[in-house]
Design an enzyme around this catalytic site. Structure first.
Site, PDB file in Angstrom:
ATOM      1  N   CYS A  27      -2.791   4.400 -14.215  1.00 13.98           N
ATOM      2  CA  CYS A  27      -2.074   3.391 -14.780  1.00 13.98           C
ATOM      3  C   CYS A  27      -1.456   4.113 -16.219  1.00 13.98           C
ATOM      4  O   CYS A  27      -1.180   5.259 -16.077  1.00 13.98           O
ATOM      5  CB  CYS A  27      -3.153   2.406 -15.246  1.00 13.98           C
ATOM      6  SG  CYS A  27      -4.489   2.808 -16.346  1.00 13.98           S
ATOM      7  N   MET A  28      -1.394   3.425 -17.375  1.00 12.71           N
ATOM      8  CA  MET A  28      -0.854   3.882 -18.570  1.00 12.71           C
ATOM      9  C   MET A  28      -1.348   4.694 -19.290  1.00 12.71           C
ATOM     10  O   MET A  28      -1.076   5.733 -20.068  1.00 12.71           O
ATOM     11  CB  MET A  28      -0.392   2.649 -19.557  1.00 12.71           C
ATOM     12  CG  MET A  28       0.466   3.022 -20.649  1.00 12.71           C
ATOM     13  SD  MET A  28       2.077   3.380 -20.005  1.00 12.71           S
ATOM     14  CE  MET A  28       2.861   3.816 -21.667  1.00 12.71           C
TER      15      MET A  28
END
Length: 646
Positions: A27-28
């Site tokens: 993810c981020m």
């Protein structure tokens, strides 16, 4: 050579090698692994890698926190390991193989009911308000209600039932819709199936017991009773899963060229037939049986024991996620018996945990850093949101959690012993009394008093023995002067070389410890603040270069300032799972932005409907040589109010 070659090689070995990786994504900020054997991962050695900021396991995923540069790290890792990364949905699906059957069931149940909870709470408050104005006889020597003596309030009493009926009688529509949304099938078909369960053509399910005659569909060879499933939970869930199964089956076996015609028809029509002939009647009986068993436990000769156990264990259930099952049980109790005496105990448990935090707040009144967590956590707990209190305070120290559990158990015994009943699910804290039937208000107030006083006093007594002076006085925190500077609205404007960073969102600026995600709240990714947004546009907080974006999920952006500091703006918690639904990204990597430029727009209602907090994390992932200070406890205007200074 890759930027992270050494750490990539080491991480592959420390997670158990390529053969131990079932799936991997990112993810981020985090690498997300599903491991064949999670015990083979050497977490201590992994956390010693220079590029790793921490690890944790959640919902069957082993997550390695990297930070803004996770995209580069991920690409180097998959290239070196010779494995192909998969989508986050595939990782999530694979992660379920590492969960127990109970965990998977509870997780699914929670995801189905999460979007419905706001409506159920609203409906509970409306029923409580209707009861106050229409059922309690305040006037004419106790013979008339407010609705009886006032035309306006009589109209309001009648009008509010429009909403109450929509929430509770039409609940199957929301349940079937939520199931199709969760399972990734056609949501409008779910809505239509739900409507066929509560159609006005059918005998209202609440009138079946008193009906002289039940209408039927007569097919010649068979008759089917035309009974509605208003308020039924289990029957609606079974019908929803039948529709999902049929649609997925026909999508798989139907040629694409005719799927638009065949799949909806062959899914919906049989699902409606099966709902009214098979799973509906079965679900009705199962739901009634579950409600009867729970009600029996709450009305038996040993109901005090049932109540004590439930009151004690509810807070731990919240921390495991197993508490989601109570939503379905509460709804079924409301449908079968016209109210629920389970939900009042839930509200009392929340109040008890908030009171334990109140005790910690008194004990730590001289610890400014602790108070930044204690005070808001206590308030949110009293208003029904327990996670900040449970994870940020009570679980951290241990004994406040136990003190809250003891108070909750005692309050639950009083609640059940006096028959306290709620109209429906309500606000799970002090305002919860609005959902309680008025004849039980005095009893509930007594139980609330116990839930407030007992945990508070126990926490004070135990805390005086268990808490160290550092915990009580904050001697392990930053010195008083710097701490005060960090919470000041702004640093001196004349400071040489200072970089002012504005709020990326309008809203209330919170200490990072209050962000409902342990990776952010524990400062693993760096220092910063949380923002409870009041608008839906993320803007550049300073002149910067866009260093990272999530093009698929569009929920976060990384920025690099002129002084080299790196910032991360992460909208909502776990919003990567929304796959970009409700988000629009307005920049790309390499863009130069100026203060106030639009970065992301999002739909807060969609985030909440998906069951995620909308709280936004704004952190400094790499401060370089600078020492940032932060301003919290204020209402910020996006692009104008300073919240950081380097």
């Amino acid at each position: 050579m890759g930027k992270y070659q050494d750490d990539v090689q080491a991480l592959l070995r420390l997670v158990g090698g390529k053969e131990n990786i079932q799936a991997v994504s990112h993810c981020m900020t985090r690498m997300r692994f599903v491991l064949v054997d999670p015990s083979k991962a050497d977490t201590k050695q992994i956390e010693r890698l220079s590029s790793v900021k921490g690890t944790f396991t959640q919902a069957g995923q082993f997550q390695v926190i990297i930070g803004n540069d996770v995209g580069v790290f991920y690409n180097e890792f998959t290239a070196f390991a010779g494995i192909e990364g998969v989508s986050k949905d595939a990782v999530k699906a694979a992660a379920k193989t590492n969960q127990s059957v109970i965990q998977r069931i509870m997780g699914t149940l929670g995801e189905i009911f999460a979007p419905l909870i706001p409506a159920l709470i609203c409906g509970g408050l409306i029923l409580g308000f209707r009861n106050v104005i229409g059922e309690i006889n305040f006037f004419a020597d106790g013979t008339q209600s407010l609705a009886d003596v006032s035309t306006f309030w009589n109209g309001m009493y009648s009008f509010l039932w429009l909403i109450g009926e929509a929430v509770f009688h039409m609940l199957p529509v929301g349940i079937v819709w939520s199931i199709t949304k969760k399972m990734g099938t056609t949501q409008i078909l779910g809505i239509i199936l739900g409507l066929t369960l509560v159609s006005p053509q059918l005998l209202n399910g609440f009138s079946v017991a008193t009906a002289e005659e039940i209408p039927v569909w007569d097919f010649g060879f068979a008759q089917v009773q035309m009974i509605g499933y208003q308020g039924q939970v289990i029957a609606a869930m079974l019908a929803g899963f039948v529709l999902v199964f049929l649609e997925k089956f026909f999508k798989k076996h139907c040629p694409e060229v005719i799927s638009m015609i065949v799949v909806p028809f062959c899914s919906l029509v049989p699902a409606v037939i099966i709902a009214h002939t098979v799973v509906g009647p079965i679900g009705w009986r199962i739901g009634d049986a579950i409600a009867a068993v729970v009600n029996m436990g709450l009305a038996s000769n040993v109901k005090w024991l049932f109540a004590a156990i439930f009151g004690v264990v509810y807070a731990p259930l919240v921390m495991t996620g197993l508490h989601h099952m109570t939503n379905a049980i509460d709804s079924q109790l409301v449908n079968a018996y016209g109210g629920t005496n389970l939900w009042p105990m839930i509200a009392l448990s929340n109040i008890a945990q908030g009171s334990a935090v109140l005790g910690m707040s008194v004990l730590q009144r001289k610890n400014e850093r602790a108070q930044q967590v204690n005070v808001p956590a206590c308030i949110s707990c009293y208003l029904g949101v327990t996670e900040p209190a449970l994870f940020g305070v009570n679980l951290k120290y241990g004994f406040p959690l136990v003190c809250g559990m003891i108070g909750s158990g005692l309050a639950a015994v009083i609640s059940i012993g006096t028959g306290v009943t709620a109209y429906s699910i309500g606000v799970g804290g002090l305002p919860g009394i609005l959902s309680i039937m008025p004849q039980y208000w005095v009893s509930f107030l007594i139980a609330m008093l116990v839930a407030i006083v007992v945990p508070f006093v126990l926490t004070l007594l135990v805390g005086k023995v268990r808490l160290s002076m550092e915990d009580r006085l904050g001697e392990d925190a930053a010195p008083a002067a710097p701490a005060a500077a960090e919470t000041a609205p702004a640093a001196p404007a004349a400071e040489a070389g200072a970089v002012s960073v504005k709020a990326p969102l309008s809203g209330r600026v919170l200490p990072l410890e209050q962000v409902p995600d342990e990776v952010f709240s524990q400062g693993i990714l760096g220092e910063g603040v949380g923002i409870e947004p009041t608008d839906s546009t993320v803007v550049a907080p300073a002149d910067a270069t866009v260093s990272t974006v999530m093009e698929e999920s569009r929920h976060a952006v990384g920025l690099t300032l002129a002084n080299g500091a790196e910032l991360l703006i992460h909208v909502g918690m776990d919003t990567v799972e929304m796959k970009g639904d409700g988000f629009a990204l307005h920049v790309k990597v390499g863009d130069k932005v100026r203060t106030g430029d639009k970065l992301i727009t999002f739909d807060p209602d969609k985030i909440r409907a998906a069951g995620h907090p909308v709280t936004t994390a704004f952190v400094v992932t790499d401060a370089g040589d600078a020492r940032p200070t932060f301003a919290t406890g204020l209402d910020a205007v996006a692009g104008q109010t300073e919240v950081m200074r380097f």
